[in-house]
Design a protein around this motif. Structure first.
Motif, mmCIF file in Angstrom:
data_model
loop_
_atom_site.group_PDB
_atom_site.id
_atom_site.type_symbol
_atom_site.label_atom_id
_atom_site.label_comp_id
_atom_site.label_asym_id
_atom_site.label_seq_id
_atom_site.Cartn_x
_atom_site.Cartn_y
_atom_site.Cartn_z
ATOM 1 N N ASP A 1 -0.216 -40.297 -12.030
ATOM 2 C CA ASP A 1 0.322 -41.528 -11.449
ATOM 3 C C ASP A 1 1.543 -41.991 -12.240
ATOM 4 O O ASP A 1 2.578 -42.368 -11.659
ATOM 5 C CB ASP A 1 -0.775 -42.595 -11.465
ATOM 6 N N THR B 1 5.323 -42.224 -10.681
ATOM 7 C CA THR B 1 5.987 -43.518 -10.635
ATOM 8 C C THR B 1 7.288 -43.491 -11.424
ATOM 9 O O THR B 1 8.335 -43.980 -10.966
ATOM 10 C CB THR B 1 5.054 -44.614 -11.178
ATOM 11 N N ALA C 1 5.352 -50.930 -8.629
ATOM 12 C CA ALA C 1 5.560 -49.649 -9.306
ATOM 13 C C ALA C 1 5.901 -49.857 -10.777
ATOM 14 O O ALA C 1 5.357 -49.178 -11.657
ATOM 15 C CB ALA C 1 6.676 -48.863 -8.614
#
Length: 320
Positions: free
Chosen positions: A270, A274, A124
């Motif tokens: 994304d 994250t 991540a």
């Protein structure tokens, strides 16, 4: 340029501004540990700074080199000149920009390892570092001194440090744009703080004291905003003032949007998702405190829910 092409660009700009605001909301907690985590001042002291404010000013201004008090006051914008002058140029005599740059990365290394544990080098963080790094590399920094100075620094190899540095560049890029919006709206440094306090983002007295303004200066700024019809006599935001404040924030979002257009819509989503998970662990792990002078809160305003995440909770490991 055809009308259809212009419409497409307008839509893209609006989407970029919206994403810029949301990504800032979840990126700022990660950046802001350098200001609020209790472990940080020790690193500034070990690098030669004397006291919290000298460490804060020195580490934040270090990318500019051994800048003068006048230059730093201009770049930071909302600090009273006397607040900066108490630390500059002394900070460059006690320490140096290079020592303080090393100190802030050392502090971030320790703090993020504490907050994220084994995930500091996980998938991540690596993914977020890559996406934020691409956005930061796309930032045009002309006329944005703090963004330019941070963008010119070598990118750390460790993913958590690379992520922090990219978020710092993007944060200062946004901040430089916010200053431009304030200047365009003819809002002075102290007025900007009074206006922020009127929105309820931060306590007025905390803003006044932390930024070094005295009571008379604060009262004068409030009076000037009242004369513009932005505040009532008791300091409450008027409808006109709320509209002006919203216009400044909208302009800030628009000026912050361009770097994120280097990412696809999916990649921006994304990055947001994250960073949300990483920022939540910062917030719940004590990475910053409420209330604070930069109006940082959790959860982000765009995600406000009935659940008060400021209550102590058991944190589990976040995979990847």
């Amino acid at each position: 340029m055809g009308e259809g092409r212009q419409t497409d660009m307008d839509d893209l700009g609006a989407a970029g501004a919206y994403d810029a605001r949301r990504i800032w909301e979840v990126g700022e907690p990660v950046h802001a540990v350098i200001y609020f985590h209790p472990a940080v001042p020790r690193f500034g002291a070990e690098a030669g700074s004397h006291g919290f404010w000298m460490g804060y000013i020195g580490m934040r201004a270090a990318p500019l080199g051994a800048a003068s008090a006048a230059t730093i006051t201009s770049a930071f914008y909302n600090f009273a000149p006397r607040r900066i002058a108490r630390s500059v140029p002394d900070v460059w005599a006690y320490s140096s920009p290079s020592r303080l740059l090393d100190a802030r990365l050392a502090a971030i290394d320790v703090v993020l390892r504490e907050l994220w544990g084994l995930d500091t080098t996980g998938v991540a963080v690596r993914r977020a570092a890559a996406l934020a790094g691409r956005a930061a590399a796309a930032a045009v920094t002309a006329g944005r001194p703090l963004a330019a100075a941070n963008a010119a620094l070598p990118l750390p190899t460790e993913p958590h440090l690379a992520l922090w540095q990219a978020l710092t560049t993007l944060r200062e890029h946004r901040g430089d744009g916010h200053i431009a919006a304030l200047v365009h709206a003819e809002v002075s440094p102290c007025e900007a703080l009074v206006l922020a306090a009127a929105t309820g983002r931060s306590p007025g007295e905390q803003l006044r004291i932390s930024r070094g303004w005295n009571e008379r200066e604060w009262a004068d700024a409030a009076r000037d905003l009242s004369a513009r019809g932005w505040l009532t006599d008791d300091g409450t935001l008027t409808e006109r003032g709320a509209q002006a404040r919203d216009a400044i924030e909208d302009a800030t979002d628009q000026l912050a949007a361009a770097p994120y257009l280097a990412l696809t819509v999916a990649e921006r989503g994304d990055l947001y998702a994250t960073l949300y998970g990483l920022a939540e662990r910062v917030a719940l792990g004590g990475g910053f405190t409420w209330p604070n002078p930069i109006g940082l809160d959790w959860p982000p305003s765009s995600e406000r829910s009935m659940v008060d995440l400021r209550q102590p909770v058991e944190l589990g490991s976040t995979e990847g």
